[in-house]
Design a protein around this motif. Structure first.
Motif, PDB file in Angstrom:
ATOM      1  N   VAL A  52       0.795  -1.230  -0.093  1.00  0.00           N
ATOM      2  CA  VAL A  52      -0.359   0.130  -0.094  1.00  0.00           C
ATOM      3  C   VAL A  52       0.814   1.125  -0.105  1.00  0.00           C
ATOM      4  O   VAL A  52       0.616   1.807  -0.249  1.00  0.00           O
ATOM      5  N   VAL A 109      -5.625   4.548   6.161  1.00  0.00           N
ATOM      6  CA  VAL A 109      -5.486   3.112   5.484  1.00  0.00           C
ATOM      7  C   VAL A 109      -5.125   1.836   6.880  1.00  0.00           C
ATOM      8  O   VAL A 109      -3.705   1.781   7.441  1.00  0.00           O
ATOM      9  N   ALA A 111      -3.883  -0.851   7.751  1.00  0.00           N
ATOM     10  CA  ALA A 111      -3.396  -2.070   7.356  1.00  0.00           C
ATOM     11  C   ALA A 111      -2.529  -3.032   8.275  1.00  0.00           C
ATOM     12  O   ALA A 111      -2.527  -4.230   8.326  1.00  0.00           O
ATOM     13  N   VAL A 160     -10.256   3.898   5.002  1.00  0.00           N
ATOM     14  CA  VAL A 160      -9.950   1.820   4.528  1.00  0.00           C
ATOM     15  C   VAL A 160      -9.289   1.621   5.681  1.00  0.00           C
ATOM     16  O   VAL A 160      -8.410   1.116   5.480  1.00  0.00           O
ATOM     17  N   VAL A 162      -8.339  -2.523   6.916  1.00  0.00           N
ATOM     18  CA  VAL A 162      -8.708  -4.085   6.065  1.00  0.00           C
ATOM     19  C   VAL A 162      -8.989  -5.168   7.100  1.00  0.00           C
ATOM     20  O   VAL A 162      -8.331  -5.429   7.811  1.00  0.00           O
ATOM     21  N   VAL A 205     -11.953  -3.265   3.290  1.00  0.00           N
ATOM     22  CA  VAL A 205     -11.598  -4.316   1.861  1.00  0.00           C
ATOM     23  C   VAL A 205     -11.243  -6.257   2.801  1.00  0.00           C
ATOM     24  O   VAL A 205     -10.446  -6.220   3.791  1.00  0.00           O
ATOM     25  N   THR A 236      -6.839  -1.946  -5.043  1.00  0.00           N
ATOM     26  CA  THR A 236      -7.809  -1.933  -4.796  1.00  0.00           C
ATOM     27  C   THR A 236      -8.689  -1.028  -3.880  1.00  0.00           C
ATOM     28  O   THR A 236      -9.386   0.223  -3.611  1.00  0.00           O
ATOM     29  N   ILE A 237      -7.510  -0.855  -2.961  1.00  0.00           N
ATOM     30  CA  ILE A 237      -7.517   0.310  -2.201  1.00  0.00           C
ATOM     31  C   ILE A 237      -6.999   1.953  -2.298  1.00  0.00           C
ATOM     32  O   ILE A 237      -8.037   2.632  -1.786  1.00  0.00           O
TER      33      ILE A 237
END
Length: 259
Positions: A52, A109, A111, A160, A162, A205, A236-237
């Motif tokens: 990412v 994000v 992750a 976003v 995960v 996601v 996708t992210i």
């Protein structure tokens, strides 16, 4: 078998070393314009997180990565590493202040995370709490800080998270992990509803088994060609951060490949 997109990772990087913690941040690469905004990637040192970070840097985002032990970072030189333990609210507040000094916080994000198996009636309190911290509470603290900063800036931003296929498909033997990842998906939906008037989208996601070195080591006889490359999850992210996705919020997007 159940679905787990992380394999036996430790909480938010390696244990912090002794002595004074690093509080400074490195310089942002000149190729990335901070006027656009800053992207923060929790878990940026992991297999997916690195993918990412690399994708967002390539897309022109200045990227900040919170890490418990910045000296252990193996990331592109253009990434900014900030000492931060996502388990500690004060650390996350300090991260927000560091980001503010670089530019407006526009992207978060999550992750970060980790996997541990175990049946609900066999695991102990520590195992349950550890999975909740790794996969729900740490990401929540980062998302909370991002939302507060985005609102203070006047609104506008993307978050976003995960999650995992395990959040939507029940399987035995991974109770704490499934509970935590399911909670993360519901958190995503709740925050999407709460933040929509501030022009902040929140999505998740849901990878199945990702093609990582750790997963290949743990499952050497599996058909790795069916697994999802981390670069595809990162793509996708990146789409969720693009203008094309500005009307998408509260989504839990499957990224299963053929796994």
């Amino acid at each position: 078998m159940g679905w787990a997109n992380h394999t036996l990772t430790r909480p938010f990087g390696h244990p912090a070393g002794h002595g004074q913690r690093q509080t400074e941040v490195t310089a942002v690469s000149d190729q990335n314009d901070t006027r656009r905004g800053v992207a923060v990637v929790g878990g940026g040192a992991g297999a997916l997180g690195r993918a990412v970070v690399e994708r967002l840097l390539g897309d022109g985002w200045p990227v900040v990565v919170p890490m418990r032990s910045p000296q252990d970072a193996e990331l592109p030189a253009a990434a900014t590493v900030v000492a931060c333990d996502l388990r500690v609210s004060a650390d996350v507040d300090a991260l927000a202040a560091a980001v503010k000094g670089i530019g407006p916080w526009r992207v978060a994000v999550n992750a970060s995370g980790g996997y541990a198996g175990g049946e609900a009636h066999r695991i102990d309190d520590e195992e349950m709490v550890d999975q909740l911290e790794l996969n729900l509470l740490g990401p929540w603290r980062l998302a909370r800080a991002a939302a507060r900063a985005m609102i203070e800036q006047g609104g506008g931003g993307r978050i976003v998270n995960v999650g995992s296929r395990a959040a939507v498909e029940v399987a035995g033997g991974q109770a704490a992990y499934q509970v935590a990842k399911t909670g993360l998906v519901r958190l995503t939906q709740v925050m999407a509803r709460e933040l929509r008037e501030h022009d902040i989208t929140v999505n998740a996601v849901l990878p199945s088994i990702m093609d990582t070195e750790a997963n290949r080591f743990a499952m050497p006889n599996a058909d790795h060609s069916r697994w999802v490359p981390v670069e595809r999850v990162a793509a996708t992210i990146a789409w969720l951060l693009s203008p094309d996705a500005d009307i998408v919020s509260g989504g839990a997007i499957p990224v299963y490949g053929r796994a």
